[in-house]
Design an enzyme around this catalytic site. Structure first.
Site, PDB file in Angstrom:
ATOM      1  N   CYS A  86      79.797  43.552  55.652  1.00  6.53           N
ATOM      2  CA  CYS A  86      78.949  44.325  54.729  1.00  6.53           C
ATOM      3  C   CYS A  86      79.637  45.577  54.196  1.00  6.53           C
ATOM      4  O   CYS A  86      79.139  46.211  53.267  1.00  6.53           O
ATOM      5  CB  CYS A  86      77.641  44.693  55.410  1.00  6.53           C
ATOM      6  SG  CYS A  86      76.814  43.274  56.118  1.00  6.53           S
ATOM      7  N   HIS A 134      74.910  50.493  51.700  1.00 14.76           N
ATOM      8  CA  HIS A 134      74.698  49.072  52.006  1.00 14.76           C
ATOM      9  C   HIS A 134      73.221  48.872  52.323  1.00 14.76           C
ATOM     10  O   HIS A 134      72.622  49.646  53.073  1.00 14.76           O
ATOM     11  CB  HIS A 134      75.576  48.672  53.197  1.00 14.76           C
ATOM     12  CG  HIS A 134      75.203  47.356  53.774  1.00 14.76           C
ATOM     13  ND1 HIS A 134      74.983  46.240  52.986  1.00 14.76           N
ATOM     14  CD2 HIS A 134      74.994  46.953  55.061  1.00 14.76           C
ATOM     15  CE1 HIS A 134      74.657  45.217  53.762  1.00 14.76           C
ATOM     16  NE2 HIS A 134      74.652  45.628  55.016  1.00 14.76           N
ATOM     17  N   ASN A 169      69.175  41.794  52.948  1.00 12.95           N
ATOM     18  CA  ASN A 169      70.565  42.223  53.183  1.00 12.95           C
ATOM     19  C   ASN A 169      71.505  41.147  52.610  1.00 12.95           C
ATOM     20  O   ASN A 169      71.571  40.042  53.141  1.00 12.95           O
ATOM     21  CB  ASN A 169      70.774  42.394  54.698  1.00 12.95           C
ATOM     22  CG  ASN A 169      72.202  42.746  55.063  1.00 12.95           C
ATOM     23  OD1 ASN A 169      73.111  42.680  54.231  1.00 12.95           O
ATOM     24  ND2 ASN A 169      72.411  43.096  56.317  1.00 12.95           N
TER      25      ASN A 169
HETATM   26  O1  UT7 Z   1      74.562  44.296  57.755  1.00 18.39           O
HETATM   27  C1  UT7 Z   1      74.143  44.579  58.893  1.00 18.39           C
HETATM   28  C2  UT7 Z   1      73.669  44.326  60.021  1.00 18.39           C
HETATM   29  N1  UT7 Z   1      72.430  44.332  60.641  1.00 18.39           N
HETATM   30  C3  UT7 Z   1      71.532  45.329  60.625  1.00 18.39           C
HETATM   31  O2  UT7 Z   1      71.654  46.317  59.970  1.00 18.39           O
HETATM   32  C4  UT7 Z   1      70.342  45.171  61.504  1.00 18.39           C
HETATM   33  C5  UT7 Z   1      70.105  46.369  62.358  1.00 18.39           C
HETATM   34  N2  UT7 Z   1      68.913  46.205  63.189  1.00 18.39           N
HETATM   35  C6  UT7 Z   1      67.682  46.177  62.683  1.00 18.39           C
HETATM   36  O3  UT7 Z   1      67.491  46.295  61.486  1.00 18.39           O
HETATM   37  C7  UT7 Z   1      66.517  46.050  63.644  1.00 18.39           C
HETATM   38  O4  UT7 Z   1      67.003  46.110  64.963  1.00 18.39           O
HETATM   39  C8  UT7 Z   1      65.697  44.750  63.440  1.00 18.39           C
HETATM   40  C9  UT7 Z   1      64.961  44.845  62.108  1.00 18.39           C
HETATM   41  C10 UT7 Z   1      66.599  43.528  63.446  1.00 18.39           C
HETATM   42  C11 UT7 Z   1      64.662  44.606  64.549  1.00 18.39           C
HETATM   43  O5  UT7 Z   1      63.829  45.745  64.584  1.00 18.39           O
HETATM   44  P1  UT7 Z   1      63.546  46.491  65.968  1.00 18.39           P
HETATM   45  O6  UT7 Z   1      62.647  47.630  65.658  1.00 18.39           O
HETATM   46  O7  UT7 Z   1      64.880  46.809  66.576  1.00 18.39           O
HETATM   47  O8  UT7 Z   1      62.749  45.407  66.755  1.00 18.39           O
HETATM   48  P2  UT7 Z   1      63.066  44.737  68.189  1.00 18.39           P
HETATM   49  O9  UT7 Z   1      64.169  43.744  68.047  1.00 18.39           O
HETATM   50  O10 UT7 Z   1      63.230  45.804  69.179  1.00 18.39           O
HETATM   51  O11 UT7 Z   1      61.712  43.990  68.472  1.00 18.39           O
HETATM   52  C12 UT7 Z   1      60.501  44.708  68.702  1.00 18.39           C
HETATM   53  C13 UT7 Z   1      59.403  43.723  69.040  1.00 18.39           C
HETATM   54  C14 UT7 Z   1      59.719  42.796  70.202  1.00 18.39           C
HETATM   55  O12 UT7 Z   1      58.541  42.602  70.911  1.00 18.39           O
HETATM   56  P3  UT7 Z   1      58.306  43.349  72.324  1.00 18.39           P
HETATM   57  O13 UT7 Z   1      59.433  42.898  73.198  1.00 18.39           O
HETATM   58  O14 UT7 Z   1      58.355  44.817  72.000  1.00 18.39           O
HETATM   59  O15 UT7 Z   1      56.965  42.852  72.734  1.00 18.39           O
HETATM   60  C15 UT7 Z   1      60.129  41.517  69.531  1.00 18.39           C
HETATM   61  O16 UT7 Z   1      59.849  40.377  70.320  1.00 18.39           O
HETATM   62  O17 UT7 Z   1      59.145  42.866  67.916  1.00 18.39           O
HETATM   63  C16 UT7 Z   1      59.251  41.501  68.316  1.00 18.39           C
HETATM   64  N3  UT7 Z   1      59.835  40.723  67.235  1.00 18.39           N
HETATM   65  C17 UT7 Z   1      59.137  40.252  66.187  1.00 18.39           C
HETATM   66  N4  UT7 Z   1      57.836  40.339  65.862  1.00 18.39           N
HETATM   67  C18 UT7 Z   1      57.437  39.764  64.702  1.00 18.39           C
HETATM   68  C19 UT7 Z   1      61.133  40.385  67.058  1.00 18.39           C
HETATM   69  N5  UT7 Z   1      61.288  39.693  65.907  1.00 18.39           N
HETATM   70  C20 UT7 Z   1      60.065  39.597  65.355  1.00 18.39           C
HETATM   71  C21 UT7 Z   1      59.595  39.011  64.162  1.00 18.39           C
HETATM   72  N6  UT7 Z   1      58.278  39.116  63.876  1.00 18.39           N
HETATM   73  N7  UT7 Z   1      60.413  38.366  63.286  1.00 18.39           N
END
Ligand code: UT7
Length: 333
Positions: free
Chosen positions: A129, A254, A284
């Site tokens: 990216c 980005h 993205n």
């Molecule tokens: O080009 C570049 C590269 N990548 C990035 O820039 C991504 C960087 N990271 C992020 O943008 C974020 O970490 C994400 C958007 C991917 C995820 O957001 P988060 O706030 O870090 O969420 P999380 O992974 O900590 O998940 C929080 C909760 C979890 O539930 P519990 O364990 O708190 O009960 C997940 O199971 O959300 C749950 N969850 C979902 N819920 C609904 C995970 N995926 C989903 C989903 N829909 N798709």
């Protein structure tokens, strides 16, 4: 080298596949919701050239066909050439930034050069990216070394390497392409300061293997690192350019996650109104995200002659890159 020669972005353009995949569409694949995805990322929809909403039955699209990286890149490249008043025959070098090439061999820039009738030279850059910003610094370097015109394109078909069963990240990615023409012009250099970097020890945070399951990511760790390295890199570029953040007219980050974009802008001291953002509609698009956002800003009249633009990206690797660019200065045709 000919430091007396400046360079200018004289054309820009973008291309998106026609298939729109909304957050609601994602709910047919796994347990998720529109509000959850929008709150966490700022994304409402993305465009797809492949994946279950385009090709319900594998195999995926063949190389060279519609919906490939080269096809999207060609469409964006043609738009940029048109804005610059040039054709492929005028281009000395084609630089294609992509992390989703159509084939392992040859580089996707080869069929793309053929499609655009470019004979000068062509190569791919894969810095994930951060690719487009690496490409911008590379293009300015070629201009300083004697090239007259570079066509720089960021293009991706990430939907071919998305793990559609992984609800932790499948909603992030989309396909598209953006392009700029960088030309030698008399006068001052447009690239005022830049910074690039890579930390290969962070490779396990975000990768996709040959023949593997698709993209695998430790989202929270990527998030934290992304904010830190992007702020550090942009700060170095601003210092090298001797420019204060308050002087930046447009910040083109980005487009990975609106929360990352906002956090970086806030830490740099750039007001939200000066941030270019298309992520709500594109997701993205990796190397393509900055030139797509730049094209949107330029076409919306958000850039004026002499404006200072800050580009900054980070990606798998982990890679990062930033650049301060003075907009305008192109030839009148
Ligand atoms: O080009 C570049 C590269 N990548 C990035 O820039 C991504 C960087 N990271 C992020 O943008 C974020 O970490 C994400 C958007 C991917 C995820 O957001 P988060 O706030 O870090 O969420 P999380 O992974 O900590 O998940 C929080 C909760 C979890 O539930 P519990 O364990 O708190 O009960 C997940 O199971 O959300 C749950 N969850 C979902 N819920 C609904 C995970 N995926 C989903 C989903 N829909 N798709």
């Amino acid at each position: 080298m000919r430091p007396e020669h400046g360079c200018a972005i004289t054309g820009w353009g973008s291309a998106l596949p026609s298939t729109v995949v909304t957050n609601q569409d994602m709910m047919t694949l796994f347990d998720t919701g529109d509000e959850w995805v929008h709150e966490r990322t700022g994304i409402r929809q993305r465009r797809a050239a492949d994946g279950p909403f385009v090709n319900p039955k594998p195999p995926v699209s063949p190389p060279g066909g519609m919906g490939t990286t080269a096809q999207l890149a060609a469409e964006a490249g043609r738009s940029a050439l048109q804005v610059a008043g040039l054709t492929g025959a005028d281009i000395d070098l084609l630089v294609l930034c992509t992390t989703s090439p159509d084939q392992l061999v040859p580089a996707t820039s080869s069929p793309l050069a053929h499609a655009l009738s470019i004979k000068g030279g062509g190569m791919d850059i894969n810095a994930a990216c951060a690719g487009f910003t690496y490409g911008l610094v590379t293009s300015a370097g070629f201009i300083a070394s004697g090239a007259e015109r570079v066509l720089l394109i960021g293009a991706e078909t990430l939907t071919r390497i998305t793990n559609w069963a992984d609800r932790s990240n499948a909603f992030l990615f989309g396909d598209g392409a953006g392009a700029v023409v960088v030309e030698a012009v008399p006068g001052e250099p447009a690239l005022l300061g830049w910074d690039i970097g890579v930390d290969g020890s962070l490779q396990p945070l975000f990768f996709s293997d040959h023949g593997g399951q698709g993209m695998t990511m430790r989202g929270q760790e990527v998030f934290r690192k992304a904010v830190r390295v992007t702020v550090e890199s942009a700060t170095k570029s601003l210092e090298r350019a001797k420019v204060r953040a308050a002087e930046i007219a447009l910040f083109v980050p980005h487009q990975a996650n609106v929360r990352i974009m906002d956090a970086v802008a806030e830490r740099l001291g750039i007001p939200a109104g000066r941030v270019a953002s298309v992520i709500e509609h594109t997701g993205n698009t990796s190397s393509a995200s900055i030139p797509i956002a730049l094209t949107d800003a330029a076409n919306s009249g958000r850039l004026a002659e002499g404006d200072l633009v800050l580009f900054a990206g980070f990606g798998a690797g982990m890679t990062w890159a930033s650049a301060v660019w003075r907009w305008g200065g192109g030839p009148v045709r």
